[in-house]
Write a protein that holds these residues in place. Structure first.
Motif, PDB file in Angstrom:
ATOM      1  N   ARG A   1     -47.120  33.037 -67.145  1.00 21.28           N
ATOM      2  CA  ARG A   1     -47.447  32.395 -65.864  1.00 21.28           C
ATOM      3  C   ARG A   1     -48.905  31.983 -65.883  1.00 21.28           C
ATOM      4  O   ARG A   1     -49.781  32.809 -66.154  1.00 21.28           O
ATOM      5  N   ASP A   2     -49.127  30.668 -65.604  1.00 21.92           N
ATOM      6  CA  ASP A   2     -50.496  30.154 -65.571  1.00 21.92           C
ATOM      7  C   ASP A   2     -51.250  30.804 -64.413  1.00 21.92           C
ATOM      8  O   ASP A   2     -50.786  30.775 -63.265  1.00 21.92           O
TER       9      ASP A   2
ATOM     10  N   MET B   1     -54.014  29.906 -63.042  1.00 16.21           N
ATOM     11  CA  MET B   1     -54.628  28.956 -62.116  1.00 16.21           C
ATOM     12  C   MET B   1     -53.580  28.337 -61.186  1.00 16.21           C
ATOM     13  O   MET B   1     -53.760  28.279 -59.977  1.00 16.21           O
ATOM     14  N   THR B   2     -52.480  27.854 -61.791  1.00 16.92           N
ATOM     15  CA  THR B   2     -51.494  27.108 -60.999  1.00 16.92           C
ATOM     16  C   THR B   2     -50.323  27.973 -60.531  1.00 16.92           C
ATOM     17  O   THR B   2     -49.621  27.607 -59.598  1.00 16.92           O
ATOM     18  N   GLY B   3     -50.121  29.084 -61.213  1.00 17.17           N
ATOM     19  CA  GLY B   3     -48.977  29.944 -60.883  1.00 17.17           C
ATOM     20  C   GLY B   3     -47.671  29.441 -61.473  1.00 17.17           C
ATOM     21  O   GLY B   3     -46.610  30.017 -61.236  1.00 17.17           O
ATOM     22  N   LEU B   4     -47.733  28.370 -62.268  1.00 19.60           N
ATOM     23  CA  LEU B   4     -46.515  27.785 -62.851  1.00 19.60           C
ATOM     24  C   LEU B   4     -46.266  28.350 -64.250  1.00 19.60           C
ATOM     25  O   LEU B   4     -47.210  28.777 -64.925  1.00 19.60           O
TER      26      LEU B   4
ATOM     27  N   LYS C   1     -45.926  28.444 -68.160  1.00 17.71           N
ATOM     28  CA  LYS C   1     -46.680  27.662 -69.138  1.00 17.71           C
ATOM     29  C   LYS C   1     -46.407  28.228 -70.544  1.00 17.71           C
ATOM     30  O   LYS C   1     -46.178  29.435 -70.687  1.00 17.71           O
TER      31      LYS C   1
END
Lengths: 335, 64
Positions: free
Chosen positions: A225-226, A228-231, A233
């Motif tokens: 999980r990124d 910064m973005t929470g997406l 990756k």
């Protein structure tokens, strides 16, 4: 009539040897609980699969860290369930020999024996892991020669020199393969900005982890999980990166081996050059570790035939010859 | 009859003298010997054979 048992209560895995039968259980030391009711939902492999993937009301935990009990009540419940699985009941109370790290404190020793007794054992004795490992690795420890064993477990790394059935020199550090996983997690978070779970870190270690460059090296794709973005990756990790990430842990393990060599009497030290040192435990399977130790100590390093089972096999031998070997148990008078 | 009794007594006395003269093993020596014998490869073979997978017998001697 209960059959007596030997238990390797490891930070990563628990193995049980039954007298006259052999290894009857080999499961991860994990327990899954319902957070609200306190009920046990799963143990062993089933609970291990739940780590990091549970809904809020379930918690999958390892009740041992660094070879010591971190949660007494949960450990007792885990031991009770494991003993039930190998046939121990209220009416069949076996004698139990449990392998523990040599560096555990008196309080931790008592916690282990109390947990085993309350879980159904008639009597619980402890044996130091390196001694059990040396017996299980089939080293000639009955002879007056230097036998050196390096046991790298999930939470501890222990090196011992054994001769004539006793420990001559010992060095232990509370660092093991879980610290390697944690170092990989921390590196990926710091350098790539993604969070990965402990199971993913373990998979990375097994896929491309090494203590020294090897011939067959490849890269690995890791999903997390990124931060910064929470997406979700994906990043690509190289073996060099992982070697850099785990260097502190590997160096700490090798430094403890060197300290143990320095403690050994000169008469035994010369035996190591001929006979070598034996590597046991799951952490010893890290690629390039044996050659790296060999390079830094100038002593040959050999891998035990059954590195994961050596400790419980040694304890199993003690349960088979209980009366003759009871002087080896921790707290007993040495012969 | 009396000679048989005398012979039995003499033999018994002789056995007692031999047993008394035989140096007794110290308890420490006996315990240590038992401990070392229990760690011998022969004593360990049963456990090793019980646990070791059947095909690993060929590798014996290479590592351990």
């Amino acid at each position: 009539m209960a059959r007596d048992l030997a238990i390797d209560l490891g930070t990563a895995n628990t193995l049980v040897y039954m007298k006259g039968r052999g290894i009857v259980l080999n499961e991860p030391s994990v327990i899954a609980l319902n957070r609200q009711t306190g009920e046990v939902l799963a143990t062993g492999r089933e609970a291990w699969q739940m780590i990091g993937r549970t809904p809020g009301y379930i918690v999958a935990v390892r009740p041992l860290r660094g070879g010591a009990i971190t949660d007494f009540e949960i450990t007792e419940r885990m031991i009770r369930l494991l003993l039930q699985r190998v046939g121990v009941s209220r009416f069949t109370r076996p004698k139990v020999v449990i392998c523990v790290p040599s560096a555990i404190t008196e309080v931790e020793r008592r916690a282990v024996t109390d947990a085993a007794r309350r879980a159904g054992a008639a009597d619980a004795q402890l044996i130091e892991q390196p001694m059990a490992a040396a017996i299980g690795a089939d080293l000639p420890i009955d002879e007056p020669v230097g036998n050196m064993v390096i046991d790298i477990g999930g939470g501890t790394s222990e090196t011992a020199v054994i001769s004539l059935g006793g420990v001559v020199a010992l060095e232990a550090v509370r660092v093991g393969s879980f610290d390697i996983d944690a170092a990989i997690q921390a590196y990926v978070r710091r350098e790539h900005g993604i969070a990965i779970g402990e199971r993913t870190a373990e998979e990375v270690k097994m896929a491309i982890g090494s203590a020294a460059p090897t011939d067959d090296e490849s890269q690995a794709e890791v999903r997390g999980r990124d931060l910064m973005t929470g997406l979700p990756k994906t990043v690509v990790l190289t073996p060099e990166e992982i070697r850099f990430a785990i260097e502190d842990v590997v160096s700490s393990i090798i430094a403890s081996v060197v300290r143990c060599l320095a403690k050994a009497p000169p008469e035994l030290a010369q035996d190591f050059l001929v006979r070598g040192m034996y590597l046991v435990g799951g952490g010893g399977l890290l690629r390039g570790l044996a050659p790296r130790i060999e390079r830094e100590t100038q002593v040959p390093v050999k891998m035990s035939n059954m590195p994961l089972e050596a400790v419980v096999m040694g304890a199993g031998h003690c349960i088979e010859h209980y009366d003759a070997l009871k002087t080896m148990f921790m707290g007993a008078r040495r012969p | 009859m009396i000679w048989i009794l005398v012979a039995v007594v003499v033999i018994a006395l002789a056995v007692l003298v031999i047993v008394a003269r035989k140096p007794r093993q110290e308890p420490g020596v006996a315990s240590f010997r038992r401990h070392i014998d229990a760690l011998s490869p022969e004593a360990r073979r049963e456990v090793m054979d019980r646990v070791r997978p059947p095909d690993s017998n060929q590798q014996e001697g290479q590592g351990n």
